[in-house]
Write a protein that holds these residues in place. Structure first.
Motif, PDB file in Angstrom:
ATOM      1  N   VAL A 245       0.876  -1.164   0.000  1.00 53.09           N
ATOM      2  CA  VAL A 245       0.000   0.000   0.000  1.00 53.09           C
ATOM      3  C   VAL A 245       0.918   1.219   0.000  1.00 53.09           C
ATOM      4  O   VAL A 245       1.862   1.275   0.795  1.00 53.09           O
ATOM      5  N   PRO A 246       0.711   2.215  -0.893  1.00 52.44           N
ATOM      6  CA  PRO A 246       1.668   3.326  -1.035  1.00 52.44           C
ATOM      7  C   PRO A 246       2.045   4.009   0.280  1.00 52.44           C
ATOM      8  O   PRO A 246       3.222   4.192   0.557  1.00 52.44           O
ATOM      9  N   GLY A 247       1.083   4.376   1.098  1.00 50.76           N
ATOM     10  CA  GLY A 247       1.406   5.046   2.366  1.00 50.76           C
ATOM     11  C   GLY A 247       2.197   4.151   3.297  1.00 50.76           C
ATOM     12  O   GLY A 247       3.124   4.595   3.971  1.00 50.76           O
ATOM     13  N   ALA A 248       1.850   2.875   3.338  1.00 53.57           N
ATOM     14  CA  ALA A 248       2.562   1.930   4.196  1.00 53.57           C
ATOM     15  C   ALA A 248       3.992   1.729   3.711  1.00 53.57           C
ATOM     16  O   ALA A 248       4.915   1.612   4.516  1.00 53.57           O
ATOM     17  N   ALA A 249       4.193   1.709   2.400  1.00 56.22           N
ATOM     18  CA  ALA A 249       5.545   1.528   1.857  1.00 56.22           C
ATOM     19  C   ALA A 249       6.437   2.711   2.215  1.00 56.22           C
ATOM     20  O   ALA A 249       7.596   2.538   2.597  1.00 56.22           O
ATOM     21  N   ILE A 250       5.893   3.902   2.106  1.00 61.55           N
ATOM     22  CA  ILE A 250       6.670   5.102   2.452  1.00 61.55           C
ATOM     23  C   ILE A 250       7.013   5.089   3.932  1.00 61.55           C
ATOM     24  O   ILE A 250       8.154   5.359   4.324  1.00 61.55           O
ATOM     25  N   GLN A 251       6.026   4.759   4.771  1.00 57.58           N
ATOM     26  CA  GLN A 251       6.298   4.714   6.209  1.00 57.58           C
ATOM     27  C   GLN A 251       7.285   3.609   6.555  1.00 57.58           C
ATOM     28  O   GLN A 251       8.131   3.791   7.428  1.00 57.58           O
ATOM     29  N   ALA A 252       7.192   2.474   5.878  1.00 57.49           N
ATOM     30  CA  ALA A 252       8.133   1.382   6.146  1.00 57.49           C
ATOM     31  C   ALA A 252       9.562   1.820   5.837  1.00 57.49           C
ATOM     32  O   ALA A 252      10.491   1.506   6.582  1.00 57.49           O
ATOM     33  N   GLY A 253       9.740   2.579   4.764  1.00 54.06           N
ATOM     34  CA  GLY A 253      11.069   3.087   4.434  1.00 54.06           C
ATOM     35  C   GLY A 253      11.588   4.054   5.482  1.00 54.06           C
ATOM     36  O   GLY A 253      12.755   3.987   5.887  1.00 54.06           O
ATOM     37  N   ARG A 254      10.717   4.935   5.940  1.00 51.03           N
ATOM     38  CA  ARG A 254      11.102   5.896   6.981  1.00 51.03           C
ATOM     39  C   ARG A 254      11.407   5.163   8.283  1.00 51.03           C
ATOM     40  O   ARG A 254      12.422   5.423   8.946  1.00 51.03           O
ATOM     41  N   HIS A 255      10.544   4.218   8.645  1.00 49.08           N
ATOM     42  CA  HIS A 255      10.734   3.480   9.894  1.00 49.08           C
ATOM     43  C   HIS A 255      11.998   2.635   9.860  1.00 49.08           C
ATOM     44  O   HIS A 255      12.721   2.563  10.850  1.00 49.08           O
ATOM     45  N   GLY A 256      12.267   2.013   8.723  1.00 50.20           N
ATOM     46  CA  GLY A 256      13.487   1.219   8.614  1.00 50.20           C
ATOM     47  C   GLY A 256      14.728   2.061   8.829  1.00 50.20           C
ATOM     48  O   GLY A 256      15.665   1.644   9.514  1.00 50.20           O
ATOM     49  N   THR A 257      14.725   3.264   8.270  1.00 50.30           N
ATOM     50  CA  THR A 257      15.858   4.187   8.443  1.00 50.30           C
ATOM     51  C   THR A 257      15.991   4.616   9.895  1.00 50.30           C
ATOM     52  O   THR A 257      17.095   4.616  10.460  1.00 50.30           O
ATOM     53  N   GLU A 258      14.858   4.975  10.510  1.00 55.87           N
ATOM     54  CA  GLU A 258      14.892   5.412  11.906  1.00 55.87           C
ATOM     55  C   GLU A 258      15.345   4.288  12.833  1.00 55.87           C
ATOM     56  O   GLU A 258      16.117   4.524  13.770  1.00 55.87           O
ATOM     57  N   LEU A 259      14.870   3.078  12.583  1.00 57.81           N
ATOM     58  CA  LEU A 259      15.277   1.950  13.420  1.00 57.81           C
ATOM     59  C   LEU A 259      16.763   1.656  13.281  1.00 57.81           C
ATOM     60  O   LEU A 259      17.436   1.354  14.270  1.00 57.81           O
ATOM     61  N   GLN A 260      17.286   1.758  12.075  1.00 57.78           N
ATOM     62  CA  GLN A 260      18.723   1.518  11.880  1.00 57.78           C
ATOM     63  C   GLN A 260      19.549   2.595  12.577  1.00 57.78           C
ATOM     64  O   GLN A 260      20.563   2.297  13.212  1.00 57.78           O
ATOM     65  N   ALA A 261      19.110   3.855  12.471  1.00 55.64           N
ATOM     66  CA  ALA A 261      19.814   4.944  13.164  1.00 55.64           C
ATOM     67  C   ALA A 261      19.779   4.717  14.671  1.00 55.64           C
ATOM     68  O   ALA A 261      20.793   4.916  15.366  1.00 55.64           O
ATOM     69  N   ALA A 262      18.644   4.280  15.190  1.00 54.07           N
ATOM     70  CA  ALA A 262      18.525   4.019  16.631  1.00 54.07           C
ATOM     71  C   ALA A 262      19.456   2.885  17.050  1.00 54.07           C
ATOM     72  O   ALA A 262      20.116   2.957  18.083  1.00 54.07           O
ATOM     73  N   ARG A 263      19.515   1.849  16.232  1.00 55.57           N
ATOM     74  CA  ARG A 263      20.381   0.701  16.531  1.00 55.57           C
ATOM     75  C   ARG A 263      21.852   1.129  16.566  1.00 55.57           C
ATOM     76  O   ARG A 263      22.597   0.767  17.484  1.00 55.57           O
ATOM     77  N   ILE A 264      22.268   1.916  15.595  1.00 53.32           N
ATOM     78  CA  ILE A 264      23.659   2.380  15.544  1.00 53.32           C
ATOM     79  C   ILE A 264      23.969   3.245  16.764  1.00 53.32           C
ATOM     80  O   ILE A 264      25.028   3.114  17.387  1.00 53.32           O
ATOM     81  N   PHE A 265      23.040   4.131  17.116  1.00 45.99           N
ATOM     82  CA  PHE A 265      23.214   5.002  18.282  1.00 45.99           C
ATOM     83  C   PHE A 265      23.339   4.165  19.558  1.00 45.99           C
ATOM     84  O   PHE A 265      24.202   4.412  20.407  1.00 45.99           O
ATOM     85  N   LEU A 266      22.485   3.163  19.685  1.00 49.63           N
ATOM     86  CA  LEU A 266      22.505   2.298  20.860  1.00 49.63           C
ATOM     87  C   LEU A 266      23.842   1.571  20.985  1.00 49.63           C
ATOM     88  O   LEU A 266      24.443   1.526  22.066  1.00 49.63           O
ATOM     89  N   TYR A 267      24.336   1.027  19.873  1.00 49.80           N
ATOM     90  CA  TYR A 267      25.625   0.333  19.897  1.00 49.80           C
ATOM     91  C   TYR A 267      26.770   1.285  20.237  1.00 49.80           C
ATOM     92  O   TYR A 267      27.700   0.914  20.958  1.00 49.80           O
TER      93      TYR A 267
END
Length: 127
Positions: free
Chosen positions: A23-45
């Motif tokens: 679904v277009p809105g879900a795909a855009i949010q998934a991309g944003r969320h994936g980026t935010e989660l990766q940034a959070a993971r790197i920060f945590l490490y």
């Protein structure tokens, strides 16, 4: 970090149409969320590494990571709940539990507001 990723993956599977096209809105949010989660993971490490090395700024980094990671996690889960609409509140989907559990992490071990005070004091040079 695992619960936050679970919210993204759950929404990704629930947001697919029968033709397996996101679904277009879900795909855009998934991309944003994936980026935010990766940034959070790197920060945590990075913060954990500073703690392990007993770096002088480890407490500042820990406060920053705690605030950032818990806020990102809650926001991702909350967005997943919202994408589900009213069904997101149903026990069957499991999103409501993620939102509840992740909200608690913003409070445990010092509220995120207290983390902001610790960060501000470290940045302006007052401990």
């Amino acid at each position: 970090m695992g619960a936050r990723q679970g919210a993204v993956l759950h929404r990704r599977t629930q947001g697919l149409r029968s033709q397996d096209q996101p679904v277009p809105g879900a795909a855009i949010q998934a991309g944003r969320h994936g980026t935010e989660l990766q940034a959070a993971r790197i920060f945590l490490y990075a913060a954990a590494s500073k703690l392990d090395r007993k770096a002088p700024d480890a407490s500042k980094w820990s406060a920053m990571a705690k605030r950032f990671v818990t806020d990102v996690g809650f926001n991702v889960a909350n967005d997943a709940l919202q994408l589900h609409g009213g069904y997101g509140y149903l026990h069957d989907y499991g999103i409501e539990k993620l939102v509840r559990d992740l909200r608690v992490h913003q409070i445990l071990e010092g509220t995120n507001e207290i983390m902001r005070v610790i960060i501000a004091r470290a940045l302006i040079g007052r401990q």
